[in-house]
Design a protein around this motif. Structure first.
Motif, PDB file in Angstrom:
ATOM      1  N   LEU A  26      -0.495  35.255  26.124  1.00 30.18           N
ATOM      2  CA  LEU A  26      -1.721  35.291  25.558  1.00 30.18           C
ATOM      3  C   LEU A  26      -0.867  35.734  24.241  1.00 30.18           C
ATOM      4  CD1 LEU A  26      -4.807  35.930  24.786  1.00 30.18           C
ATOM      5  CD2 LEU A  26      -4.397  38.253  25.277  1.00 30.18           C
ATOM      6  N   LEU A  27      -0.035  36.833  24.026  1.00 33.81           N
ATOM      7  CA  LEU A  27       0.781  37.180  22.817  1.00 33.81           C
ATOM      8  C   LEU A  27       0.844  35.437  21.900  1.00 33.81           C
ATOM      9  CD1 LEU A  27       2.070  40.355  23.189  1.00 33.81           C
ATOM     10  CD2 LEU A  27       0.101  39.158  21.585  1.00 33.81           C
ATOM     11  N   TRP A  28       1.742  34.190  23.422  1.00 33.54           N
ATOM     12  CA  TRP A  28       2.516  33.692  22.709  1.00 33.54           C
ATOM     13  C   TRP A  28       1.531  32.768  21.895  1.00 33.54           C
ATOM     14  CZ3 TRP A  28       2.633  28.700  25.497  1.00 33.54           C
ATOM     15  CH2 TRP A  28       3.676  27.501  24.857  1.00 33.54           C
ATOM     16  N   LEU A  29       0.267  32.052  22.840  1.00 34.81           N
ATOM     17  CA  LEU A  29      -0.814  31.441  22.534  1.00 34.81           C
ATOM     18  C   LEU A  29      -1.068  31.791  21.694  1.00 34.81           C
ATOM     19  CD1 LEU A  29      -1.620  30.266  26.523  1.00 34.81           C
ATOM     20  CD2 LEU A  29      -0.084  29.480  24.779  1.00 34.81           C
ATOM     21  N   LEU A  30      -1.429  33.697  21.110  1.00 31.77           N
ATOM     22  CA  LEU A  30      -2.309  33.454  19.922  1.00 31.77           C
ATOM     23  C   LEU A  30      -3.025  32.986  18.871  1.00 31.77           C
ATOM     24  CD1 LEU A  30      -4.971  35.622  19.908  1.00 31.77           C
ATOM     25  CD2 LEU A  30      -3.197  37.609  18.540  1.00 31.77           C
ATOM     26  N   PRO A  31      -1.250  32.424  18.416  1.00 32.14           N
ATOM     27  CA  PRO A  31      -0.997  31.714  16.934  1.00 32.14           C
ATOM     28  C   PRO A  31      -1.456  30.480  16.820  1.00 32.14           C
ATOM     29  CG  PRO A  31       1.035  33.451  17.655  1.00 32.14           C
ATOM     30  CD  PRO A  31       0.079  33.073  18.714  1.00 32.14           C
ATOM     31  N   LEU A  32      -1.190  29.953  18.246  1.00 36.86           N
ATOM     32  CA  LEU A  32      -1.760  28.256  18.496  1.00 36.86           C
ATOM     33  C   LEU A  32      -3.517  28.384  18.501  1.00 36.86           C
ATOM     34  CD1 LEU A  32      -1.493  25.193  19.292  1.00 36.86           C
ATOM     35  CD2 LEU A  32      -0.854  26.213  21.534  1.00 36.86           C
ATOM     36  N   PHE A  33      -3.612  28.740  18.969  1.00 38.94           N
ATOM     37  CA  PHE A  33      -4.885  29.732  19.556  1.00 38.94           C
ATOM     38  C   PHE A  33      -6.012  29.663  17.906  1.00 38.94           C
ATOM     39  CE2 PHE A  33      -9.144  32.071  19.639  1.00 38.94           C
ATOM     40  CZ  PHE A  33      -9.962  31.025  20.040  1.00 38.94           C
ATOM     41  N   ALA A  34      -5.237  29.723  17.153  1.00 38.42           N
ATOM     42  CA  ALA A  34      -5.440  30.760  15.758  1.00 38.42           C
ATOM     43  C   ALA A  34      -5.349  28.861  14.754  1.00 38.42           C
ATOM     44  CB  ALA A  34      -4.903  31.988  14.640  1.00 38.42           C
ATOM     45  N   ILE A  35      -4.976  28.237  14.667  1.00 33.49           N
ATOM     46  CA  ILE A  35      -4.447  26.955  14.352  1.00 33.49           C
ATOM     47  C   ILE A  35      -5.363  26.288  14.439  1.00 33.49           C
ATOM     48  CG2 ILE A  35      -3.236  24.941  13.854  1.00 33.49           C
ATOM     49  CD1 ILE A  35      -0.635  26.994  13.959  1.00 33.49           C
ATOM     50  N   ILE A  36      -5.731  26.346  16.454  1.00 34.25           N
ATOM     51  CA  ILE A  36      -7.028  24.972  16.731  1.00 34.25           C
ATOM     52  C   ILE A  36      -8.284  25.884  15.790  1.00 34.25           C
ATOM     53  CG2 ILE A  36      -8.076  24.930  18.272  1.00 34.25           C
ATOM     54  CD1 ILE A  36      -5.300  24.866  19.986  1.00 34.25           C
ATOM     55  N   MET A  37      -8.262  27.094  15.719  1.00 35.92           N
ATOM     56  CA  MET A  37      -9.282  27.170  15.216  1.00 35.92           C
ATOM     57  C   MET A  37      -9.789  27.129  13.203  1.00 35.92           C
ATOM     58  SD  MET A  37     -11.804  27.889  17.781  1.00 35.92           S
ATOM     59  CE  MET A  37     -12.745  28.766  16.973  1.00 35.92           C
ATOM     60  N   MET A  47     -11.573  30.371   2.406  1.00 39.57           N
ATOM     61  CA  MET A  47     -11.467  31.079   1.506  1.00 39.57           C
ATOM     62  C   MET A  47     -12.628  32.480   1.269  1.00 39.57           C
ATOM     63  SD  MET A  47     -10.074  29.751  -0.525  1.00 39.57           S
ATOM     64  CE  MET A  47      -9.071  29.320   1.078  1.00 39.57           C
ATOM     65  N   ALA A  48     -13.104  32.342   3.234  1.00 36.87           N
ATOM     66  CA  ALA A  48     -13.740  33.824   2.943  1.00 36.87           C
ATOM     67  C   ALA A  48     -13.007  35.419   3.491  1.00 36.87           C
ATOM     68  CB  ALA A  48     -15.394  33.861   3.394  1.00 36.87           C
ATOM     69  N   GLY A  49     -11.832  34.214   4.176  1.00 35.65           N
ATOM     70  CA  GLY A  49     -10.847  35.253   4.718  1.00 35.65           C
ATOM     71  C   GLY A  49     -11.466  35.503   6.416  1.00 35.65           C
ATOM     72  N   ASN A  50     -11.801  34.086   6.889  1.00 38.62           N
ATOM     73  CA  ASN A  50     -12.001  34.242   8.463  1.00 38.62           C
ATOM     74  C   ASN A  50     -11.294  33.528   8.552  1.00 38.62           C
ATOM     75  OD1 ASN A  50     -14.006  34.875  10.840  1.00 38.62           O
ATOM     76  ND2 ASN A  50     -15.571  33.773   9.881  1.00 38.62           N
ATOM     77  N   TYR A  51     -10.350  34.214   9.066  1.00 39.77           N
ATOM     78  CA  TYR A  51      -9.555  33.781   9.956  1.00 39.77           C
ATOM     79  C   TYR A  51      -9.207  33.375  11.650  1.00 39.77           C
ATOM     80  CZ  TYR A  51      -7.340  33.428   5.691  1.00 39.77           C
ATOM     81  OH  TYR A  51      -6.520  32.607   3.985  1.00 39.77           O
ATOM     82  N   VAL A 250      -4.020  21.475   6.179  1.00 41.26           N
ATOM     83  CA  VAL A 250      -3.478  21.820   7.065  1.00 41.26           C
ATOM     84  C   VAL A 250      -3.248  22.576   8.678  1.00 41.26           C
ATOM     85  CG1 VAL A 250      -1.040  23.664   6.233  1.00 41.26           C
ATOM     86  CG2 VAL A 250      -2.398  22.150   4.933  1.00 41.26           C
ATOM     87  N   SER A 251      -4.133  22.584   8.526  1.00 38.81           N
ATOM     88  CA  SER A 251      -4.119  23.779  10.599  1.00 38.81           C
ATOM     89  C   SER A 251      -4.286  22.212  11.148  1.00 38.81           C
ATOM     90  CB  SER A 251      -5.371  24.661  10.568  1.00 38.81           C
ATOM     91  OG  SER A 251      -4.260  25.719  10.526  1.00 38.81           O
TER      92      SER A 251
END
Length: 283
Positions: A26-37, A47-51, A250-251
């Protein structure tokens, strides 16, 4: 030493082991999931900071279309193919021939050459940045496709030779003795005996080298300058604005760049696994 398997008589230990594996995954895939989202989000949402929250608006089609309409990612993608494909082919050819000679022929200095190939793998490439850049500038190769191709072939052939030499050395000696008894030349032995038998190893090596060359960023920015030559890794840095960056685009471009090596792995997964385990078990 390999870890001992957990016996079935210890269910709590097995459960804790599986929970730890799941947590690490889960920790390894978390950054990849964030980029996909993020590639799905709208610019206002970013811009609203909803990452990390659920996107308020899905711009899946708009973001990925903008990658091709508003950026030069298509050109960068083509540049990466021009650099990667010839590099992989040249590395496979050179490493197979060199590995064959070093594993099956003994001559004065053969061990020294092999040690040189092995030792080169431990040399940090970054310490040679200035000499290599000056060499490319003085020879007129700076900011050309050939500069990156020549560099990757030169620096990846050492690892590839070590890889192929070990696989070819594991082949039965009787095959080579029979071929020599039939009057086959070394070139015929290489083409008709060695290459067919090490195809899984070649497939595994092709995936590894393709990933190394395609994902290279350091030398892409050291040896290139113009957009006409930059590969995708260096081109991604151009998408970041000076004051404001459209991280959703960019993502989306990052996901697009990651498709070729991932697709190549899944298409050749069977050969990749068999190539890495080839010769691991005798009998």
């Amino acid at each position: 030493m390999y870890p001992r398997p957990i016996p079935e008589t210890r269910p709590l230990a097995r459960l804790a082991y599986m929970a730890m594996v799941f947590l690490i995954l889960l920790l390894w895939l978390l950054p990849l999931f964030a980029i996909i989202m993020t590639s799905f989000r709208s610019f206002d949402d970013v811009m609203a900071g909803n990452y990390w929250g659920w996107p308020t608006q899905f711009n899946l089609v708009e973001n990925y279309v903008a990658v091709f309409q508003q950026t030069k990612m298509t050109q960068y993608f083509i540049n990466s193919l021009i650099i990667t494909v010839p590099s992989v082919v040249a590395i496979l050819v050179l490493s197979t021939m060199t590995g064959f000679v070093l594993s099956r022929y003994r001559f004065p200095g053969s061990m020294a050459i092999f040690v040189l190939f092995v030792g080169g793998n431990f040399l940090p490439q970054q310490i040679m940045m200035l000499p290599i850049r000056d060499l490319m500038v003085s020879t007129g190769l700076y900011d050309t496709f050939f500069a990156l191709i020549a560099f990757h072939v030169a620096f990846q052939t050492g690892f590839a030779t070590l890889f192929m030499r070990n696989f070819i050395a594991a082949l039965p000696t009787e095959l080579f003795q029979a071929a020599r008894a039939e009057g086959a030349s070394p070139w015929q032995v290489l083409i008709h005996i060695v290459v067919p038998l090490v195809r899984p190893a070649l497939a595994a090596l092709a995936i590894l080298v393709f990933t190394f060359v395609w994902n290279d960023y350091f030398w892409a920015i050291v040896l290139t300058q113009s957009d006409a030559v930059k590969p995708v890794t260096a081109g991604l840095s151009n998408l970041k604005g000076e004051w404001v960056s459209q991280w959703n685009i960019v993502s989306a471009a990052t996901i697009f760049v990651a498709i070729p090596p991932v697709a190549m792995f899944f298409l050749m997964q069977k050969h990749f696994v068999s190539g890495l385990t080839m010769g691991a078990v005798k009998g």
